[in-house]
Design an enzyme around this catalytic site. Structure first.
Site, PDB file in Angstrom:
ATOM      1  N   GLU A  98      22.767 -55.434  60.359  1.00 27.99           N
ATOM      2  CA  GLU A  98      21.456 -55.530  61.002  1.00 27.99           C
ATOM      3  C   GLU A  98      20.592 -56.528  60.211  1.00 27.99           C
ATOM      4  OE1 GLU A  98      19.586 -52.121  63.473  1.00 27.99           O
ATOM      5  OE2 GLU A  98      18.489 -52.061  61.588  1.00 27.99           O
ATOM      6  N   HIS A 154      47.031 -46.057  54.399  1.00 26.23           N
ATOM      7  CA  HIS A 154      48.049 -45.661  55.374  1.00 26.23           C
ATOM      8  C   HIS A 154      47.659 -46.068  56.789  1.00 26.23           C
ATOM      9  CE1 HIS A 154      50.559 -43.393  52.560  1.00 26.23           C
ATOM     10  NE2 HIS A 154      49.415 -43.179  51.926  1.00 26.23           N
ATOM     11  N   GLY A 197      13.846 -49.746  58.346  1.00 24.29           N
ATOM     12  CA  GLY A 197      14.600 -48.520  58.622  1.00 24.29           C
ATOM     13  C   GLY A 197      15.847 -48.410  57.769  1.00 24.29           C
ATOM     14  N   ARG A 198      16.606 -49.503  57.659  1.00 18.97           N
ATOM     15  CA  ARG A 198      17.874 -49.455  56.916  1.00 18.97           C
ATOM     16  C   ARG A 198      17.670 -49.476  55.413  1.00 18.97           C
ATOM     17  NH1 ARG A 198      16.903 -53.813  59.925  1.00 18.97           N
ATOM     18  NH2 ARG A 198      16.880 -55.899  59.014  1.00 18.97           N
ATOM     19  N   LYS A 204      10.775 -43.849  62.191  1.00 23.10           N
ATOM     20  CA  LYS A 204       9.702 -44.713  61.695  1.00 23.10           C
ATOM     21  C   LYS A 204       8.666 -44.942  62.799  1.00 23.10           C
ATOM     22  CE  LYS A 204       9.021 -49.360  59.841  1.00 23.10           C
ATOM     23  NZ  LYS A 204       9.623 -50.544  59.247  1.00 23.10           N
ATOM     24  N   LYS A 222      18.098 -52.221  74.347  1.00 22.64           N
ATOM     25  CA  LYS A 222      17.253 -51.027  74.518  1.00 22.64           C
ATOM     26  C   LYS A 222      16.411 -51.153  75.787  1.00 22.64           C
ATOM     27  CE  LYS A 222      16.004 -50.168  69.664  1.00 22.64           C
ATOM     28  NZ  LYS A 222      14.864 -50.169  68.747  1.00 22.64           N
ATOM     29  N   GLU A 246      16.519 -42.250  71.676  1.00 19.17           N
ATOM     30  CA  GLU A 246      17.531 -41.268  71.274  1.00 19.17           C
ATOM     31  C   GLU A 246      16.878 -40.111  70.505  1.00 19.17           C
ATOM     32  OE1 GLU A 246      17.714 -44.476  70.925  1.00 19.17           O
ATOM     33  OE2 GLU A 246      19.739 -45.233  71.316  1.00 19.17           O
TER      34      GLU A 246
HETATM   35  O1  F6P Z   1      17.319 -50.073  66.895  1.00 17.49           O
HETATM   36  C1  F6P Z   1      17.370 -50.369  65.554  1.00 17.49           C
HETATM   37  C2  F6P Z   1      16.372 -49.579  64.768  1.00 17.49           C
HETATM   38  O2  F6P Z   1      15.106 -50.116  64.943  1.00 17.49           O
HETATM   39  C3  F6P Z   1      16.761 -49.556  63.307  1.00 17.49           C
HETATM   40  O3  F6P Z   1      16.343 -50.664  62.612  1.00 17.49           O
HETATM   41  C4  F6P Z   1      16.154 -48.292  62.881  1.00 17.49           C
HETATM   42  O4  F6P Z   1      16.695 -47.850  61.669  1.00 17.49           O
HETATM   43  C5  F6P Z   1      16.473 -47.387  64.040  1.00 17.49           C
HETATM   44  O5  F6P Z   1      16.340 -48.219  65.168  1.00 17.49           O
HETATM   45  C6  F6P Z   1      15.642 -46.158  64.184  1.00 17.49           C
HETATM   46  O6  F6P Z   1      14.296 -46.469  64.339  1.00 17.49           O
HETATM   47  P1  F6P Z   1      13.181 -45.364  64.144  1.00 17.49           P
HETATM   48  O7  F6P Z   1      13.245 -44.870  62.740  1.00 17.49           O
HETATM   49  O8  F6P Z   1      11.875 -46.058  64.437  1.00 17.49           O
HETATM   50  O9  F6P Z   1      13.450 -44.252  65.122  1.00 17.49           O
END
Ligand code: F6P
Length: 569
Positions: free
Chosen positions: A369, A400, A283-284, A211, A533, A217
């Site tokens: 979240e 199990h 995002g979620r 987003k 972060k 990452e």
């Molecule tokens: O760190 C949490 C977050 O902001 C989530 O809410 C989001 O889904 C994820 O990181 C990834 O964010 P992006 O889509 O901006 O890379």
């Protein structure tokens, strides 16, 4: 102007719930015995979902009080506020419109929010995603050497990964052997290394889903993937080792999904191949936006649109059904009952469908979240406990492993059991085992027998007298007794179709929202992920060998980094 949250604990309904609790005792055996209609009365439908709430620890009065509570915190008004684009994400001053991503085309009146024609924008972007998906699927879109795409690698994390990977696994039977998807999310270099292993760079398409297009990452993994692509293509002689060829390779093998098109272009991706969404999609809550591009490509636009239609079915139910029969509202209110009145700390989600093996992980982000907050949307402290820990594994694997604690532990663990009447892979056990399993047994029926038996055992248990009557030695009776009164909700549907999956996800989105409204929290921000972060970036130089930066750390962190530096080979 923002409507202030109602403090649920100051409402008359809350007081009445507290009073109701004083002499409340779970008695599922007794309640069912005294009330032959309980199962029918407490079962509801939402679209294709058949939801049996009758094995929950509630009587009619409890539900009435919970519904009253919902009215007293103005849940119906908050639902309307969300659907119509009020800025219910207060701390980010944003509308929350994931429901707009799946409105039926041509819905009247149209949705215009903050001057944006939301319906038109959503339709345009969805068409763009679907056109692109068709191009890839038909081979019109090809890699740098003209070969069609056979593998799509989605690079994203959090909502830009968990939704797509969960749906990809859930709808696997709808896929085709010509096109597979892989998902890279973790910055642990193992993830990208393993996912790229064995891929043919000429037939691999990367979708960088972020987003913000600023997530450490995702951007790191995207750079690693880009370097891999260049290295492989150059090594095989597919492209020259020069900037023009490398740029052309990126344009042919990378597309993006983002709200930050400038950053997409800076990475080298053609902005024409970037699929957008808007800041009013969290995002979620984004798997039904362009974040689902990997799904539209691998399953085809029709399946993707059917998924969206499923979401819409439950949206309509949530928006228009009276709270007494409104499944997401009732399930959200039950969760409030368990967390705030019966002291539940966690909530298990147990899909009896191997295809849903990533569903609990997906729900963890969605629920935790969203509702893991200690302040309300006006900044004041919450006045009750909030978000419970969601967790789970597919049945019967969970049986199990950890069901022991659910059956006989000291804690109340509300659990949602999910199952489907018709399996994707109907198999029979030709031989059987000559005992419990008859020759030719339908294996899905064996599976579902477990689904039915578990909620039965949890609800009704086994008394000491029943254990004794089996001839159990007296000193083992207590160990073999099951208290029962362990609350469960059973959710069933005809089959795990794209539509049903959309319905399930929307169900949990709205459950989450209901809980957030009762607690007065903003379920759409996520400030709690920011500090870690930021510190990771500050700690990084110390990890990489900067002694001054190391000295600036606290003693524990310093000692851990020293250990790392001494051990790293
Ligand atoms: O760190 C949490 C977050 O902001 C989530 O809410 C989001 O889904 C994820 O990181 C990834 O964010 P992006 O889509 O901006 O890379």
């Amino acid at each position: 102007m923002t409507t202030p949250p109602v403090d649920a604990t100051t409402t008359p309904a809350w007081d009445d719930l507290r009073r109701h609790l004083t002499d409340f005792r779970g008695d599922l055996r007794g309640w069912f015995a005294a009330d032959p209609d309980r199962a029918e009365r407490l079962s509801h439908s939402a679209g294709d979902l058949f939801v049996d709430l009758s094995k929950n620890l509630v009587v009619d009065d409890t539900l009435e009080l919970l519904v009253r509570l919902a009215h007293e915190v103005h849940l119906p008004e908050r639902i309307e506020a969300m659907f119509t684009g009020e800025h219910v994400n207060v701390t980010e001053d944003r509308a929350v419109l994931h429901t707009a991503l799946r409105r039926a085309p041509g819905t009247e009146p149209g949705l215009v929010v903050d001057g944006q024609d939301v319906d038109a924008d959503v339709a345009r972007e969805l068409d763009k995603v679907c056109d692109f998906a068709e191009q890839v699927r038909s081979g019109t879109w090809s890699g740098i050497t003209g070969k069609p795409v056979t593998t799509v690698v989605n690079i994203g994390i959090g909502g830009s990964d968990l939704g797509p990977v969960m749906v990809y696994e859930a709808l696997e039977p709808y896929g085709s052997s010509d096109l597979e998807a892989r998902f890279v999310s973790n910055i642990d270099p193992t993830d990208v290394a393993q996912k790229l292993a064995g891929l043919d760079p000429e037939t691999t398409l990367f979708i960088v889903a972020s987003k913000t297009f600023g997530t450490l990452e995702t951007l790191t993994n995207a750079r690693l993937a880009r370097a891999w692509l260049w290295e492989q293509l150059i090594a095989s002689g597919a492209i020259e080792d020069d900037d023009d060829a490398k740029q052309a390779a990126v344009r042919a093998h990378f597309v993006a999904v983002s709200t930050a098109l400038d950053k997409v272009e800076a990475f080298g991706i053609d902005p024409a191949n970037a699929f957008g969404f808007w800041d009013w999609v969290g995002g979620r809550y984004s798997v039904d936006s362009a974040i689902g591009t990997s799904l539209a490509v691998t399953f085809g636009p029709d399946v993707f649109r059917e998924l969206l239609a499923g979401f819409r079915t439950v949206d309509e139910h949530f928006r228009s059904t009276p709270l007494e029969r409104n499944v997401p509202a009732l399930m959200g209110l039950l969760n409030v009952w368990y967390v705030n009145f019966l002291d539940a700390h966690t909530h298990a989600v147990l899909p009896y469908a191997q295809q849903l093996h990533r569903f609990p992980a997906y729900l963890q982000q969605l629920t935790m979240e969203s509702n893991g907050k200690s302040v309300r949307w006006d900044g004041s402290e919450v006045t009750t406990q909030t978000g419970e820990v969601f967790w789970g594994e597919p049945g019967t694997n969970g049986q199990h492993a950890f069901y022991q604690l659910i059956h006989q532990g000291t804690r109340t663990i509300p659990a949602d059991f999910i199952a489907f009447a018709t399996p994707a892979y109907p198999l029979t056990d030709g031989q059987g085992d000559g005992k419990a399993v008859a020759p030719g047994a339908d294996v899905h029926e064996l599976f579902l027998a477990n689904f039915f038996a578990q909620t039965q055992a949890l609800a009704f248990g086994k008394t000491a007298d029943e254990v004794r009557a089996e001839g159990t030695a007296e000193d083992l009776v207590s160990a073999r007794t099951f208290s029962g009164n362990r609350p469960t909700t059973s959710i069933m549907a005809p089959a795990l179709t794209p539509s049903v999956l959309g319905q399930l996800v929307a169900l949990y989105e709205h459950i989450t929202f209901v809980q957030g409204v009762v607690w007065g929290i903003d379920s759409f921000d996520q400030w709690g992920v920011e500090l870690g972060k930021k510190l990771a970036l500050e700690v990084a130089p110390a990890v990489a060998g900067d002694d001054a930066a190391l000295e600036g750390q606290d003693p524990s962190t310093r000692s851990l980094i020293r250990y790392y530096r001494a051990q790293r080979r």
